[in-house]
Enzyme design. Structure first.
Site, PDB file in Angstrom:
ATOM      1  N   GLY A 209       0.831  -1.208   0.000  1.00  0.00           N
ATOM      2  CA  GLY A 209       0.000   0.000   0.000  1.00  0.00           C
ATOM      3  C   GLY A 209       0.856   1.245   0.000  1.00  0.00           C
ATOM      4  O   GLY A 209       2.047   1.183  -0.310  1.00  0.00           O
ATOM      5  N   ASN A 210       0.260   2.377   0.311  1.00  0.00           N
ATOM      6  CA  ASN A 210       1.033   3.626   0.409  1.00  0.00           C
ATOM      7  C   ASN A 210       0.423   4.501   1.493  1.00  0.00           C
ATOM      8  O   ASN A 210      -0.595   4.157   2.084  1.00  0.00           O
ATOM      9  CB  ASN A 210       1.104   4.333  -0.953  1.00  0.00           C
ATOM     10  CG  ASN A 210      -0.271   4.682  -1.481  1.00  0.00           C
ATOM     11  OD1 ASN A 210      -0.979   5.488  -0.896  1.00  0.00           O
ATOM     12  ND2 ASN A 210      -0.667   4.051  -2.585  1.00  0.00           N
ATOM     13  N   TYR A 211       1.064   5.645   1.750  1.00  0.00           N
ATOM     14  CA  TYR A 211       0.675   6.467   2.899  1.00  0.00           C
ATOM     15  C   TYR A 211      -0.480   7.427   2.638  1.00  0.00           C
ATOM     16  O   TYR A 211      -0.777   8.268   3.471  1.00  0.00           O
ATOM     17  CB  TYR A 211       1.883   7.294   3.369  1.00  0.00           C
ATOM     18  CG  TYR A 211       2.987   6.488   3.988  1.00  0.00           C
ATOM     19  CD1 TYR A 211       2.754   5.729   5.127  1.00  0.00           C
ATOM     20  CD2 TYR A 211       4.268   6.494   3.439  1.00  0.00           C
ATOM     21  CE1 TYR A 211       3.767   4.992   5.705  1.00  0.00           C
ATOM     22  CE2 TYR A 211       5.292   5.763   4.011  1.00  0.00           C
ATOM     23  CZ  TYR A 211       5.040   5.009   5.145  1.00  0.00           C
ATOM     24  OH  TYR A 211       6.039   4.289   5.712  1.00  0.00           O
TER      25      TYR A 211
END
Ligand code: CTP
Length: 402
Positions: A209-211
Site C-alpha cells: 500500500g502507500n501512505y
C-alpha cells in the site's frame, strides 16, 4: 461578506447548547444578516426569548398566535421570507419530528413551510446521537437535501465525552458563508472522485500500500457537494467519514476494484477528479495461505502493472467531460507532471511536490501548482486542504462554463 443582507430563520430547541444560539445570533447580526428567531417551548426553558429579541431587534416567534391580541404568526410567510433556516441546537426530539412531519410546534411548521436551504446542528448526548433512531432520522433529513452540521466530539453536558456537542457558532457561520459564496454553481453536475490509497493483497494478512490518507479527495468531495454537485466518491481504505448528503461513497480496496467501479460509471459523469494514489503494481500471485518466513533466502515478490485508471478515462473521454488528475513528485516536478497531463489526456493536473513542507500525504495542508495542456500554470500558496479543494473546484467551474 457573503452573509450581508441574508434573511436567516434561527430555530432554537431545548438543549443545554441553546446558550450558544445567542453567540450564533450575535455573529450573524455582526455579519449583516437579519435574524428571526423561532423557538420551541422547551427551547425557552434554556434561554429566554428576551435575550434573543434584544440581540435580533425582532420579537421571538414561538406560538402560533399572540394570546393577548390574537396576532397570527405565519410560518408560511417565514418560509418564503428566509434565505436560509438554521436549527441550532437541534435536539433528537426535534430531529425526529422534522424527519416525520410531526408539526406540533411553530418551529416544525416553519420547517415544513421552508423554501430556503435548511441547516441542522444537532446537539445531544453521545448515546442519543449514536442511537439508530437518531441516525435514521438524520439520514432521512439528509435525503430531503437538508444540510447536517455534524456535531463535534468533546466534553458533553452529561459529563461524558463523545460525539454530540453542537458545532461552534464560528464553524456554523463558516459553513453558511461557503454555501452562500459558492451557491449551487455545480448543481445538476455529476462528479466522480477517486481518493485514498489502494491495497494490493499478498496473502491473507499482508498487502502492498502507500501512505495516502484520502484527506485531499474527501475535501474535494465536500467542496463539490457544497456547490450542489452529486458526487460519487470511490475510495480506497481510509479512516475518514463523509459529511455531505450529496456524496455517495463507494469503498474499494485494490486498484482493480477501483478501475471496475470508475469505468462502470464514468460515461454518466460530467467531471472526474482522480485523486487516489493508485498502486502501480500488484503481486502476480495471491497466496491463499500466510507466506512463511525463511531464515536464509531473500524474499522476491513478482509484480505486474495495475490498469491506469486516469489514462483509460482519458482515452474514452467524450466532448464536454472534464478530467483532473494529481501528480505527487519528488524530482523534476513540473516536467513529470506535465508529461502525465499529456499522456493521460487530462484537462489539468494538480502538482504537489514532496519537497514542499506541509504538502503531500497525511498533512492537513497542501501546496499545489495547477498545470494546463497549453503549458500555462497557476501556483498557489500553502493552504488547508479544504481551501485547496475550493481552488481546484474553481478551476473545474471555469472549464465547465467555457
Ligand atoms: N492514476 C490512476 N491509475 C493508476 C495510476 C495513477 O488513475 N494506475 C492517476 C492518479 O490518480 C493521478 C494520476 O494518475 O491522478 C497520476 O498518478 P501518478 O501515480 O503520479 O502517475 P503514474 O502514471 O503512476 O506515474 P509514476 O510513475 O510517477 O507513479
Amino acid at each position: 461578506m457573503s452573509l450581508k443582507g441574508k434573511k436567516i430563520v434561527l430555530g432554537i430547541t431545548g438543549s443545554i447548547a441553546a446558550y450558544k444560539a445567542a453567540y450564533l445570533t450575535r455573529a450573524l447580526i455582526r455579519k449583516g444578516s437579519e435574524v428571526q428567531v423561532v423557538m420551541t417551548p422547551a427551547g425557552k426553558e434554556f434561554i429566554t426569548p428576551v435575550t434573543l429579541s434584544a440581540l435580533t431587534g425582532k420579537p421571538v416567534v414561538s406560538e402560533f398566535f399572540t394570546a393577548n391580541d390574537g396576532t397570527w404568526h405565519s410560518h408560511v410567510d417565514l418560509g418564503l421570507w428566509a434565505d436560509a433556516m438554521i436549527i441550532a441546537p437541534a435536539t433528537a426530539s426535534t430531529i425526529g419530528k422534522m424527519a416525520n412531519g410531526i408539526a406540533d410546534n411553530m418551529l416544525i411548521t416553519t420547517y415544513l413551510s421552508m423554501k430556503a436551504p435548511v441547516f441542522i446542528a444537532p446537539a445531544m448526548d453521545l448515546d442519543m446521537y449514536a442511537h439508530p433512531s437518531t441516525q435514521r432520522n438524520i439520514n432521512t433529513l439528509k435525503s430531503f437535501k437538508n444540510h447536517i452540521i455534524e456535531p463535534a466530539t468533546g466534553f458533553l453536558a452529561s459529563k461524558l465525552e463523545g460525539k454530540g456537542r453542537m458545532e461552534e457558532p464560528d464553524e456554523i457561520i463558516k459553513q453558511l458563508e461557503i454555501f452562500f459564496s459558492k451557491g449551487d454553481s455545480l448543481s445538476k453536475k455529476k462528479v466522480l472522485i477517486t481518493a485514498g490509497p489502494t491495497y494490493e493483497k499478498l496473502d491473507p494478512v499482508r498487502y502492498i500500500g502507500n501512505y495516502s490518507s484520502g484527506k485531499m479527495g474527501f475535501a474535494l468531495a465536500e467542496a463539490c457537494a457544497s456547490r450542489g454537485a452529486d458526487v460519487v466518491l470511490i475510495t480506497g481504505p481510509v479512516n475518514l467519514s463523509v459529511k455531505h448528503s450529496s456524496i455517495q461513497r463507494i469503498n474499494v480496496e485494490s486498484a482493480d476494484q477501483m478501475y471496475q467501479k470508475v469505468t462502470g460509471i464514468f460515461q454518466d459523469m460530467d467531471v472526474a477528479i482522480l485523486c487516489a494514489a493508485v498502486a502501480d503494481y500488484k503481486p502476480v500471485v495471491f497466496s491463499k495461505n500466510k507466506i512463511k518466513r525463511k531464515e536464509k533466502e531473500p524474499m522476491l515478490i513478482e509484480l505486474t502493472p495495475n490498469p491506469d485508471i486516469a489514462a483509460t478515462l482519458g482515452k474514452i473521454k467524450k466532448k464536454g467531460q472534464i478530467i483532473a488528475g494529481f501528480a505527487l513528485e519528488t524530482d523534476n516536478e513540473e516536467e513529470n507532471a506535465s508529461g502525465k497531463l499529456k499522456k493521460k489526456n487530462l484537462d489539468f493536473i494538480v502538482l504537489n511536490s514532496m519537497n514542499d513542507s506541509g504538502a503531500g500525504f497525511k498533512t492537513d495542508t497542501n501546496k499545489i501548482t495547477i498545470l494546463f495542456p497549453d503549458n500555462s500554470k497557476k501556483d498557489f500558496p500553502l493552504k488547508s486542504k479544504t481551501d485547496v479543494a475550493n481552488d481546484i473546484v474553481d478551476e473545474i467551474e471555469q472549464l465547465l462554463i467555457q
